[in-house]
Design a protein around this motif. Sequence first.
Motif, PDB file in Angstrom:
ATOM      1  N   GLY A  12      40.013  11.927  -0.448  1.00  0.00           N
ATOM      2  CA  GLY A  12      38.765  11.452   0.195  1.00  0.00           C
ATOM      3  C   GLY A  12      38.566  11.816   1.477  1.00  0.00           C
ATOM      4  O   GLY A  12      38.637  13.156   1.813  1.00  0.00           O
ATOM      5  N   GLN A  13      37.598  11.296   2.133  1.00  0.00           N
ATOM      6  CA  GLN A  13      37.270  11.404   3.525  1.00  0.00           C
ATOM      7  C   GLN A  13      36.503  12.932   3.560  1.00  0.00           C
ATOM      8  O   GLN A  13      36.760  13.651   4.511  1.00  0.00           O
ATOM      9  N   ASP A  14      35.659  12.980   2.654  1.00  0.00           N
ATOM     10  CA  ASP A  14      34.899  14.306   2.578  1.00  0.00           C
ATOM     11  C   ASP A  14      34.108  14.613   3.607  1.00  0.00           C
ATOM     12  O   ASP A  14      34.010  15.688   4.152  1.00  0.00           O
ATOM     13  N   GLU A  15      33.298  13.534   4.128  1.00  0.00           N
ATOM     14  CA  GLU A  15      32.655  13.895   5.209  1.00  0.00           C
ATOM     15  C   GLU A  15      33.272  14.272   6.266  1.00  0.00           C
ATOM     16  O   GLU A  15      32.824  15.283   7.289  1.00  0.00           O
ATOM     17  N   MET A  16      34.408  13.910   6.868  1.00  0.00           N
ATOM     18  CA  MET A  16      35.272  14.216   7.740  1.00  0.00           C
ATOM     19  C   MET A  16      35.643  15.540   7.727  1.00  0.00           C
ATOM     20  O   MET A  16      35.630  16.281   8.671  1.00  0.00           O
ATOM     21  N   LYS A  17      36.275  15.985   6.370  1.00  0.00           N
ATOM     22  CA  LYS A  17      36.586  17.272   6.421  1.00  0.00           C
ATOM     23  C   LYS A  17      35.659  18.301   6.484  1.00  0.00           C
ATOM     24  O   LYS A  17      35.841  19.352   6.827  1.00  0.00           O
ATOM     25  N   LEU A  18      34.166  18.056   5.982  1.00  0.00           N
ATOM     26  CA  LEU A  18      33.249  18.769   6.004  1.00  0.00           C
ATOM     27  C   LEU A  18      32.825  19.002   7.450  1.00  0.00           C
ATOM     28  O   LEU A  18      32.626  20.322   7.898  1.00  0.00           O
ATOM     29  N   ALA A  19      32.788  18.144   8.395  1.00  0.00           N
ATOM     30  CA  ALA A  19      32.567  18.132   9.580  1.00  0.00           C
ATOM     31  C   ALA A  19      33.519  19.146  10.497  1.00  0.00           C
ATOM     32  O   ALA A  19      33.284  19.951  11.243  1.00  0.00           O
ATOM     33  N   LEU A  20      34.685  19.137  10.194  1.00  0.00           N
ATOM     34  CA  LEU A  20      35.947  19.710  10.686  1.00  0.00           C
ATOM     35  C   LEU A  20      35.728  21.379  10.321  1.00  0.00           C
ATOM     36  O   LEU A  20      35.769  22.146  11.230  1.00  0.00           O
ATOM     37  N   VAL A  21      35.478  21.294   8.979  1.00  0.00           N
ATOM     38  CA  VAL A  21      35.234  22.969   8.532  1.00  0.00           C
ATOM     39  C   VAL A  21      34.070  23.618   9.106  1.00  0.00           C
ATOM     40  O   VAL A  21      34.066  24.890   9.551  1.00  0.00           O
ATOM     41  N   ILE A  22      32.995  22.686   9.353  1.00  0.00           N
ATOM     42  CA  ILE A  22      31.960  23.247  10.087  1.00  0.00           C
ATOM     43  C   ILE A  22      32.113  23.843  11.447  1.00  0.00           C
ATOM     44  O   ILE A  22      31.659  24.980  11.894  1.00  0.00           O
ATOM     45  N   GLY A  36      36.293   5.109  13.458  1.00  0.00           N
ATOM     46  CA  GLY A  36      36.561   4.028  12.431  1.00  0.00           C
ATOM     47  C   GLY A  36      37.909   3.521  12.660  1.00  0.00           C
ATOM     48  O   GLY A  36      38.558   3.628  13.505  1.00  0.00           O
ATOM     49  N   ASP A  37      38.426   3.272  11.191  1.00  0.00           N
ATOM     50  CA  ASP A  37      39.971   2.710  10.873  1.00  0.00           C
ATOM     51  C   ASP A  37      40.948   3.295  11.450  1.00  0.00           C
ATOM     52  O   ASP A  37      40.869   4.626  11.193  1.00  0.00           O
ATOM     53  N   ARG A  38      41.985   2.841  11.820  1.00  0.00           N
ATOM     54  CA  ARG A  38      43.348   3.446  12.084  1.00  0.00           C
ATOM     55  C   ARG A  38      43.866   3.810  10.629  1.00  0.00           C
ATOM     56  O   ARG A  38      43.738   3.257   9.433  1.00  0.00           O
ATOM     57  N   GLY A  39      44.797   4.738  10.779  1.00  0.00           N
ATOM     58  CA  GLY A  39      45.383   4.966   9.389  1.00  0.00           C
ATOM     59  C   GLY A  39      44.573   5.823   8.211  1.00  0.00           C
ATOM     60  O   GLY A  39      44.796   5.758   7.235  1.00  0.00           O
ATOM     61  N   THR A  40      43.480   6.421   8.707  1.00  0.00           N
ATOM     62  CA  THR A  40      42.395   6.970   7.831  1.00  0.00           C
ATOM     63  C   THR A  40      42.711   8.593   7.591  1.00  0.00           C
ATOM     64  O   THR A  40      41.638   9.093   7.250  1.00  0.00           O
ATOM     65  N   GLY A  41      43.763   9.086   8.538  1.00  0.00           N
ATOM     66  CA  GLY A  41      43.796  10.320   8.388  1.00  0.00           C
ATOM     67  C   GLY A  41      43.121  11.485   9.392  1.00  0.00           C
ATOM     68  O   GLY A  41      43.007  12.704   9.209  1.00  0.00           O
ATOM     69  N   LYS A  42      42.779  10.815  10.431  1.00  0.00           N
ATOM     70  CA  LYS A  42      42.122  11.511  11.333  1.00  0.00           C
ATOM     71  C   LYS A  42      42.744  12.627  11.986  1.00  0.00           C
ATOM     72  O   LYS A  42      42.436  13.627  12.090  1.00  0.00           O
ATOM     73  N   SER A  43      43.948  12.287  12.758  1.00  0.00           N
ATOM     74  CA  SER A  43      44.654  13.208  13.440  1.00  0.00           C
ATOM     75  C   SER A  43      45.421  14.208  12.189  1.00  0.00           C
ATOM     76  O   SER A  43      45.521  15.436  12.443  1.00  0.00           O
ATOM     77  N   THR A  44      45.561  13.735  10.981  1.00  0.00           N
ATOM     78  CA  THR A  44      46.343  14.569  10.070  1.00  0.00           C
ATOM     79  C   THR A  44      45.267  15.595   9.641  1.00  0.00           C
ATOM     80  O   THR A  44      45.752  16.777   9.627  1.00  0.00           O
ATOM     81  N   ALA A  45      44.091  15.298   9.595  1.00  0.00           N
ATOM     82  CA  ALA A  45      43.041  16.430   9.164  1.00  0.00           C
ATOM     83  C   ALA A  45      42.867  17.336  10.439  1.00  0.00           C
ATOM     84  O   ALA A  45      42.694  18.570   9.970  1.00  0.00           O
ATOM     85  N   VAL A  46      42.679  17.019  11.497  1.00  0.00           N
ATOM     86  CA  VAL A  46      42.730  18.166  12.911  1.00  0.00           C
ATOM     87  C   VAL A  46      43.927  18.963  12.597  1.00  0.00           C
ATOM     88  O   VAL A  46      43.688  20.233  12.645  1.00  0.00           O
ATOM     89  N   ARG A  47      45.042  18.515  12.634  1.00  0.00           N
ATOM     90  CA  ARG A  47      46.340  19.229  12.443  1.00  0.00           C
ATOM     91  C   ARG A  47      46.193  19.878  11.266  1.00  0.00           C
ATOM     92  O   ARG A  47      46.847  21.361  11.099  1.00  0.00           O
TER      93      ARG A  47
END
Length: 342
Positions: A12-22, A36-47
């Motif tokens: 999931g979290q397609d919008e977040m992943k798209l923004a980071l790839v851009i 947004g909510d805690r535990g939704t993969g924010k720092s995991t996606a960046v790293r």
Amino acid sequence: MARTFPFTAIAGQDEMKLALVIAAVDPAIGGVLITGDRGTGKSTAVRGLAAVLPAIRSVTGCPYRCGPEDPADGCPHCSEHFPKGLRRPLLLEPVRVVDLPLAATEDRVLGSLDIEQALVHGRKRFEPGLLARAHRGFLYIDEVNLLEDHIVDLLLDVAASGENIVEREGLSIRHRSRFVLVGSGNPEEGDLRPQLLDRFGLSVEVTSPDDIDIRIEAVKRREAFDNDPDAFLASVAREEVRLSRRIAQGRGRLATVDVSDMIRRAIAALCMKLGTDGLRGELTLIRAARAVAALEGAASVAPTHLRQVAPLALRHRLRRNPMDEAGSRLRVERAVAEAWAA
């Protein structure tokens, strides 16, 4: 060494992943704000994204992370050790993610006098800070909305100039500091200062998945990774390599992607309709649409690219309208539909 959960395995979290790839394709876009909510993969996606990006060439031994394109006379280390155009040795190294803690002092962020060198050897030597380590990488700030105002001011200055200037304790240091700024936080804990909010190129809102299948899949993938990281990384290695190549190819095509006058007019009409202040929204939207087109291998920006990125580039630039209860994403999507229909 701690393993990083793979970017392509995030469920999931397609919008977040798209923004980071851009932002990875065009680092000049201004970074990404993730709320947004805690535990939704924010720092995991960046790293995870940093781990999959193509390695960069850096000057061997340079604490300021200089690349071959950075002039030697603009770096305190390179100007001292490689004078008069002396060739600088290079090495390949991964892209860094540097964390900026909320409690970080000004000295830790900017850099300061090396106390040990001063006391033991009697020499004034500059110890680079977080902004030097983040050069050509990611600077990540969790709970960015709680960051102290004076640190925010420092970041705004460096983000605008791409250069860190330190003049204190008899030292005068200047070095390049260009990074992708990624901030995350919960808006319920406080608002972000407008000046810093406007500096973020893209903004996304993440929530806990409301699809039970996605939630189950996310948990299963995390359990598999924790139980056997090597096997899990091997299972997604092909996807990781594919994404790395796609980003590298997107970077290579970026400068050749055309933006027609028709698209520019549509972008201007959209920003006027939404009432965004200044021209930063339009410039960011053009950059984001061009980056998506480059990722897809398109020769020019199309309306479909605008629809993909308009909410990311404009939602945090909207003025609050108490008469409109629609969320910022819905307001942007509605304006996109109306502007394009016209």
